[in-house]
Write an enzyme that holds these catalytic residues in place. Structure first.
Site, PDB file in Angstrom:
ATOM      1  N   GLN A  43      37.245  48.979  37.947  1.00  0.00           N
ATOM      2  CA  GLN A  43      36.374  47.872  38.303  1.00  0.00           C
ATOM      3  C   GLN A  43      34.757  48.260  38.284  1.00  0.00           C
ATOM      4  OE1 GLN A  43      38.912  46.865  41.761  1.00  0.00           O
ATOM      5  NE2 GLN A  43      38.420  44.689  41.204  1.00  0.00           N
ATOM      6  N   ARG A  98      34.706  53.704  49.869  1.00  0.00           N
ATOM      7  CA  ARG A  98      35.800  53.944  49.385  1.00  0.00           C
ATOM      8  C   ARG A  98      35.649  53.831  47.792  1.00  0.00           C
ATOM      9  NH1 ARG A  98      40.246  49.830  48.884  1.00  0.00           N
ATOM     10  NH2 ARG A  98      42.106  51.098  48.625  1.00  0.00           N
ATOM     11  N   HIS A 142      44.447  53.257  41.627  1.00  0.00           N
ATOM     12  CA  HIS A 142      44.277  51.798  42.074  1.00  0.00           C
ATOM     13  C   HIS A 142      44.788  50.917  40.854  1.00  0.00           C
ATOM     14  CE1 HIS A 142      41.666  49.075  44.521  1.00  0.00           C
ATOM     15  NE2 HIS A 142      41.934  48.389  43.480  1.00  0.00           N
ATOM     16  N   ASN A 187      46.766  52.066  46.279  1.00  0.00           N
ATOM     17  CA  ASN A 187      46.125  50.869  46.770  1.00  0.00           C
ATOM     18  C   ASN A 187      47.243  49.523  46.447  1.00  0.00           C
ATOM     19  OD1 ASN A 187      43.642  49.115  47.637  1.00  0.00           O
ATOM     20  ND2 ASN A 187      44.249  48.102  45.813  1.00  0.00           N
ATOM     21  N   ASN A 329      44.595  45.745  53.551  1.00  0.00           N
ATOM     22  CA  ASN A 329      43.452  44.851  52.728  1.00  0.00           C
ATOM     23  C   ASN A 329      43.828  43.531  53.267  1.00  0.00           C
ATOM     24  OD1 ASN A 329      42.904  47.165  51.234  1.00  0.00           O
ATOM     25  ND2 ASN A 329      43.497  46.490  49.299  1.00  0.00           N
ATOM     26  N   TYR A 331      42.663  39.230  53.379  1.00  0.00           N
ATOM     27  CA  TYR A 331      41.479  38.188  53.203  1.00  0.00           C
ATOM     28  C   TYR A 331      41.799  36.785  53.785  1.00  0.00           C
ATOM     29  CZ  TYR A 331      39.995  41.620  49.653  1.00  0.00           C
ATOM     30  OH  TYR A 331      39.422  42.662  48.799  1.00  0.00           O
ATOM     31  N   GLU A 397      39.869  46.802  52.700  1.00  0.00           N
ATOM     32  CA  GLU A 397      39.188  45.687  51.858  1.00  0.00           C
ATOM     33  C   GLU A 397      39.241  44.365  52.824  1.00  0.00           C
ATOM     34  OE1 GLU A 397      40.659  44.796  48.167  1.00  0.00           O
ATOM     35  OE2 GLU A 397      41.032  47.101  47.467  1.00  0.00           O
ATOM     36  N   TRP A 440      34.722  44.582  50.928  1.00  0.00           N
ATOM     37  CA  TRP A 440      34.958  44.388  49.624  1.00  0.00           C
ATOM     38  C   TRP A 440      33.987  43.289  49.071  1.00  0.00           C
ATOM     39  CZ3 TRP A 440      37.470  47.314  46.305  1.00  0.00           C
ATOM     40  CH2 TRP A 440      37.663  46.985  44.987  1.00  0.00           C
ATOM     41  N   PHE A 456      32.676  39.429  45.001  1.00  0.00           N
ATOM     42  CA  PHE A 456      33.070  39.683  46.215  1.00  0.00           C
ATOM     43  C   PHE A 456      31.622  40.717  46.723  1.00  0.00           C
ATOM     44  CE2 PHE A 456      37.152  38.499  45.109  1.00  0.00           C
ATOM     45  CZ  PHE A 456      37.684  38.254  46.148  1.00  0.00           C
TER      46      PHE A 456
END
Length: 506
Positions: A43, A98, A142, A187, A329, A331, A397, A440, A456
């Site tokens: 990414q 990270r 990841h 991940n 992680n 959200y 995250e 994140w 993000f």
């Protein structure tokens, strides 16, 4: 009746936050608590074809056009701009960062010789972080398995992956372990298995063709379970190697990362309450039960039956206790409604086996901003404390999704971060062994499901500028001020115009 503030957990959260008015500062956290941000190799790095790097499964998936035409060929060009970015991390007062290592940049064929240029890059990146007082936290995989191993034997679908992953991990421990103390093996192993092998929406894009998606091959009824099983075997074997070969001299810690939704019953009916626990067992227990207790949850074994691989006695003993921490992680929060009739279907996938209906509370589109429900993170941390013996937790995250429209005035991200960090603080005050938090993400980068359509990042990256210039958003200023020790009550949201460049707040 829909359970919202009336739920016991939400009420408890509201009572605890009311006790301190929702205001807090960096000083309210334990002295050894770590705050940072993060990203992942594909990414962020770009340079996809430079200096000996070979394709990963995410390269192939992205180039198939299934990430809205977006690829990580250039991304944020972190491969060349990492020193500039670390300078920005210093400006943001990050205490930790990270990152993940691109297996195919380091070992282009998946096994065999190390790529000297890849080794040089990660050594330089780690050294640069440390020289600026930023603690590196490293994820080994990841979503970017080398395509060479996917082509050779099917990647994570084969037990052969265990040997190759351990050899790769061994090389990383040997080369970087003198400076890296915190390692995560994989991940979001649950989301990787579901997105890549149940739904076909992320690499390697496999699912049952009968599901009517873009998948040309796969088996959603079996493959997600095989993949998670092999990930757990690889994780535990790598942990065993580290503890035997490196722990005494390097004193590091290994963990496994899990994606967590918080689940709330849709109604107060017994059926929905039981279904909510079943969702937790499938979504979280699927990964965490084996590394804590040595086996899958009973309900998972019952509903999946013979499609679920079984651990041998030796494997169970090796997997049990194979984590020093859990990476979380998180959200958003969802509601769960019981759906027992679905168990009568043949050829069920993972979600059918769970026998629930998941009801999201965000907008009508998958790219809508997340509703701000900090009791969700509080609930996850409280649940992990109560069920799994309060082992150390790192929130790897957590962040707000917005459309990528170039604005620097991301007020909703500030509100989200402020609320969720506060929710985490309440969990810590209630005894949670949470030890770190990573927003994140640091920069707007390639996103998992929507390419460059959503973001993000604390910092905006101008993709139309050949220099990929970075600009701090309001959220970067807020996070920087918070990490300087300012109270959230005095650290007010500053009114700035859209698309305005905001200098760093002193």
């Amino acid at each position: 009746m829909l359970l919202q503030a009336s739920s016991l957990l939400s009420l408890l959260f509201l009572l605890t936050t009311a006790a301190h008015g929702g205001d807090y500062s960096r000083a309210d956290f334990p002295a050894d608590f770590i705050f940072g941000s993060g990203t992942s190799a594909y990414q962020y790095e770009g340079a996809a074809f430079d200096d000996g790097r070979t394709p990963s499964i995410w390269d192939i998936f992205a180039h198939s056009g299934r990430t809205h035409g977006a690829t990580g060929d250039v991304a944020c060009d972190g491969y060349h701009k990492y020193k500039e970015d670390i300078g920005l991390m210093v400006d943001t007062n990050l205490e930790a960062f990270r990152l993940s290592i691109s297996w195919s940049r380091l070992i282009p064929n998946g096994r065999g010789p190390i790529n000297p240029k890849g080794l040089e890059y990660y050594n330089n990146l780690i050294d640069e972080l440390i020289s600026h007082g930023i603690q590196p936290h490293v994820t080994l995989n990841h979503i970017d398995l080398p395509q060479a191993l996917e082509d050779e034997y099917g990647g994570w679908l084969s037990r052969k992956i265990v040997k190759d992953f351990v050899a790769y991990a061994d090389m990383c421990f040997r080369e970087f372990g003198d400076r890296v103390l915190y390692w995560t093996t994989v991940n979001e192993a649950n989301v990787f298995a579901l997105g890549g092998y149940n739904d076909g929406i992320i690499a390697p894009g496999r699912c049952s063709p009968s599901l009517g998606t873009n998948c040309s091959t796969g088996n959603s009824s079996i493959e997600p379970y095989i993949v998670v099983h092999n990930i757990l075997l690889a994780h535990s074997a790598a942990t065993k190697l580290y503890r035997k070969k490196y722990k005494f001299t390097q004193n590091g810690f290994l963990g496994l990362n899990v994606y967590t939704l918080w689940f709330i019953p849709y109604t107060n009916s017994t059926e929905d309450v039981i279904a909510t626990q079943r969702a937790k067992d499938f979504y979280v227990g699927w990964l965490v039960d084996p590394v804590i207790f040595g086996d899958y949850p009973d309900i998972v074994k019952k509903n999946v039956g013979k499609r679920l691989p079984a651990f041998t006695e030796y494997e169970s003993k090796q997997i049990k206790g194979s984590v020093d921490f859990i990476g979380v992680n998180h959200y958003t929060t969802v509601h769960i409604k019981d759906k027992p009739s679905i168990l009568k279907m043949n050829n069920r996938d993972f979600y059918d086996d769970m026998a629930v209906k998941i009801i999201y509370d965000q907008g009508n589109e998958p790219t809508d901003e997340y509703a701000i429900m900090p009791w969700g993170l509080y609930g996850v941390l409280e649940y992990l404390k109560q069920v799994y013996g309060n082992l150390p937790i790192y929130v790897h995250e957590n962040g707000q999704m917005t459309r990528r429209n170039g604005t620097l005035y991301d007020k909703s991200r500030v509100e989200y971060l402020r609320a969720y960090i506060g929710g985490m603080l309440d969990a810590i005050r209630n005894g949670s062994n949470t030890r770190g938090y990573f927003a994140w993400t640091f920069l707007d980068c390639l996103e998992l499901l929507d390419g460059y359509g959503t973001s993000f990042g604390l910092l905006y990256v101008d993709l139309d500028d050949k220099n990929l210039t970075r600009y701090p958003k309001l959220s970067a200023h807020w996070y920087s001020n918070f990490l300087k020790g300012k109270s959230t009550s005095s650290n007010a949201i500053t009114e700035v115009g859209d698309n305005a460049f905001v200098p760093w707040i002193g």
